[in-house]
Design a protein around this motif. Structure first.
Motif, PDB file in Angstrom:
ATOM      1  N   GLU A 169      22.161  -7.031  49.279  1.00  0.00           N
ATOM      2  CA  GLU A 169      23.262  -7.259  48.642  1.00  0.00           C
ATOM      3  C   GLU A 169      23.808  -5.749  48.219  1.00  0.00           C
ATOM      4  OE1 GLU A 169      23.003  -7.836  44.033  1.00  0.00           O
ATOM      5  OE2 GLU A 169      23.424  -9.824  44.757  1.00  0.00           O
ATOM      6  N   SER A 177      31.789  -6.869  46.884  1.00  0.00           N
ATOM      7  CA  SER A 177      32.369  -7.440  47.934  1.00  0.00           C
ATOM      8  C   SER A 177      33.977  -7.688  47.811  1.00  0.00           C
ATOM      9  CB  SER A 177      31.772  -8.911  48.385  1.00  0.00           C
ATOM     10  OG  SER A 177      30.471  -8.657  48.874  1.00  0.00           O
ATOM     11  N   ILE A 193      33.449 -16.545  49.986  1.00  0.00           N
ATOM     12  CA  ILE A 193      32.400 -16.562  48.938  1.00  0.00           C
ATOM     13  C   ILE A 193      31.116 -16.713  49.488  1.00  0.00           C
ATOM     14  CG2 ILE A 193      31.201 -17.725  47.046  1.00  0.00           C
ATOM     15  CD1 ILE A 193      33.497 -15.721  46.246  1.00  0.00           C
ATOM     16  N   ALA A 250      30.122 -13.533  51.481  1.00  0.00           N
ATOM     17  CA  ALA A 250      29.830 -12.197  50.465  1.00  0.00           C
ATOM     18  C   ALA A 250      28.422 -11.919  50.318  1.00  0.00           C
ATOM     19  CB  ALA A 250      30.972 -12.219  49.697  1.00  0.00           C
ATOM     20  N   GLU A 309      27.295  -8.156  44.382  1.00  0.00           N
ATOM     21  CA  GLU A 309      27.148  -8.574  43.127  1.00  0.00           C
ATOM     22  C   GLU A 309      28.455  -8.973  42.256  1.00  0.00           C
ATOM     23  OE1 GLU A 309      25.078  -7.167  38.871  1.00  0.00           O
ATOM     24  OE2 GLU A 309      25.015  -6.002  40.602  1.00  0.00           O
ATOM     25  N   TYR A 310      29.341  -8.599  42.795  1.00  0.00           N
ATOM     26  CA  TYR A 310      30.651  -8.705  42.241  1.00  0.00           C
ATOM     27  C   TYR A 310      31.724  -8.866  43.238  1.00  0.00           C
ATOM     28  CZ  TYR A 310      29.240  -7.156  37.415  1.00  0.00           C
ATOM     29  OH  TYR A 310      28.477  -7.118  36.191  1.00  0.00           O
ATOM     30  N   ILE A 311      32.655  -9.783  42.856  1.00  0.00           N
ATOM     31  CA  ILE A 311      33.795 -10.077  43.991  1.00  0.00           C
ATOM     32  C   ILE A 311      35.076  -9.342  43.382  1.00  0.00           C
ATOM     33  CG2 ILE A 311      35.006 -11.890  44.880  1.00  0.00           C
ATOM     34  CD1 ILE A 311      32.177 -11.935  45.827  1.00  0.00           C
ATOM     35  N   ARG A 317      31.609 -11.662  38.417  1.00  0.00           N
ATOM     36  CA  ARG A 317      30.013 -11.796  39.064  1.00  0.00           C
ATOM     37  C   ARG A 317      30.210 -12.831  40.215  1.00  0.00           C
ATOM     38  NH1 ARG A 317      25.994  -9.488  36.435  1.00  0.00           N
ATOM     39  NH2 ARG A 317      26.232  -8.783  34.255  1.00  0.00           N
ATOM     40  N   ARG A 318      29.591 -12.527  41.430  1.00  0.00           N
ATOM     41  CA  ARG A 318      29.591 -13.561  42.631  1.00  0.00           C
ATOM     42  C   ARG A 318      28.970 -14.830  42.096  1.00  0.00           C
ATOM     43  NH1 ARG A 318      25.982 -14.091  46.884  1.00  0.00           N
ATOM     44  NH2 ARG A 318      25.007 -11.980  46.238  1.00  0.00           N
ATOM     45  N   SER A 319      27.947 -14.739  41.220  1.00  0.00           N
ATOM     46  CA  SER A 319      27.390 -16.202  40.822  1.00  0.00           C
ATOM     47  C   SER A 319      28.141 -17.048  40.075  1.00  0.00           C
ATOM     48  CB  SER A 319      26.097 -15.710  39.878  1.00  0.00           C
ATOM     49  OG  SER A 319      26.540 -15.003  38.663  1.00  0.00           O
ATOM     50  N   TRP A 332      30.955 -17.794  41.052  1.00  0.00           N
ATOM     51  CA  TRP A 332      31.819 -18.641  41.970  1.00  0.00           C
ATOM     52  C   TRP A 332      31.077 -19.579  42.610  1.00  0.00           C
ATOM     53  CZ3 TRP A 332      36.785 -18.594  42.945  1.00  0.00           C
ATOM     54  CH2 TRP A 332      37.416 -17.414  42.521  1.00  0.00           C
TER      55      TRP A 332
END
Length: 329
Positions: A3, A7, A79, A82, A85-87, A160-162, A164
């Motif tokens: 990670e 991204s 997504i 990627a 941790e953050y988009i 946060r990517r989570s 998405w």
């Protein structure tokens, strides 16, 4: 899969005029804990080749090619590729300032916020025309601004990517307005939001190839659906905004239905959904909009002539405006 902190995802389609400036801005960030994910959405120009050339030279950048599916579904693909941790989203005709990633990470390391809002500088005709700087506010007020459209573009914040994971825009919004819908989804999930009170993103406001310059049934369908979605949220949480949202949803619905009669670009189930919404929206005492109200009466009474004439007028007017914009560019 290792990670990284951030991204940057860039959907690319017909962007060869702007893509080098965009890529230069993201590969020269002042902080190294990030990656750049470029999704070539089947672009017919040389944008994909330009991206490949950059990827060969800069390992931070990864390029994926696919058949054209539109920007909404392309973002969903991004997504899955990627690792951050953050988009952070960057449009291919825009650019980031060199400190974007570093500024986001500094805030994340300090506050661990779910969303980081930052400022945007808009450009038109080669000049800065507007600067929008966010301020720290209560969570309810930030959500309210997402509902009204002030925070409705994905490139205004890192998230946060989570958040998405498993998010998918409705089919009605595949070709337009999914940004606003997804922004609301993100802000409704977030418990904490922090801000960077300076511009970190450069937005090009005069690209004649932008979807903003395309007006058809699909475009208005997305616009209607977004405001109708906002209305249903406001009916529960922000009742004072209901009339505003209903008015915008009503206008989008009438336009989408009328344009579809000429362009035949909406499936039958979407047209039925529009008629149902137009009936529902009669409960709101929407002021003005006399043309839209007349077209509503025509739609509900199955009189297509005036709707088609309006659509043809709108199409011709849009062609003239776009031709004028292309000549200026």
């Amino acid at each position: 899969m290792d990670e990284v902190k951030v991204s940057i995802i860039i959907p690319v389609y017909k962007a060869e005029k702007y893509i080098k400036r965009c890529l230069d801005s993201v590969i020269h960030q002042t902080c190294g804990d990030y990656e750049v994910v470029v999704i070539d959405d089947g672009t017919p120009d040389d944008s994909g080749k330009i991206c490949d050339a950059y990827a060969e030279k800069y390992p931070v950048l990864k390029v994926f090619h696919q058949k054209n599916i539109g920007v909404t579904r392309t973002r969903e693909v991004g997504i899955t590729k990627a690792r951050g941790e953050y988009i952070v989203w960057v449009d291919s005709d825009d650019s980031a300032v060199p400190e974007l990633v570093e500024s986001v990470i500094q805030v994340v390391d300090t506050s661990h916020a779910d969303i980081i809002l930052y400022g945007v500088k808009s450009y038109g005709n080669g000049q800065a025309v507007n600067v929008q700087i966010p301020r720290k506010e209560p969570m309810r007020e930030i959500r309210r601004k997402a509902i009204t459209g002030e925070y409705s573009t994905l490139w205004r914040f890192a998230v946060r990517r989570s958040f998405w994971v498993d998010e998918k825009a409705p089919g009605e919004m595949e070709r337009s307005a999914a940004d606003g819908y997804m922004a609301i989804r993100m802000f409704m999930k977030a418990e904490t939001v922090d801000v960077v009170e300076k511009p970190l993103y450069n937005y090009l406001d005069d690209n004649p190839g932008s979807i903003r310059h395309t007006f058809n049934g699909k475009r208005y369908m997305g616009n209607f659906y977004l405001w109708y979605y906002r209305l249903h949220i406001c009916e529960k949480e922000f009742k004072d905004l209901c009339l505003h949202c209903a008015s915008r949803a009503f206008s989008g619905a009438v336009k989408a239905y009328s344009m579809s009669l000429v362009l035949n670009d909406l499936p039958e189930e979407y047209c039925e959904e529009l008629v149902e919404a137009i009936r529902y929206l009669k409960k709101y005492p929407i002021p003005g909009r006399w043309r839209d109200k007349f077209l509503r009466w025509c739609i509900l009474h199955h009189i297509e002539g005036p709707c088609k004439r309006y659509a043809l007028h709108k199409i011709e007017k849009t062609k003239k405006l776009n031709n004028k914009s292309k000549m200026k560019s």
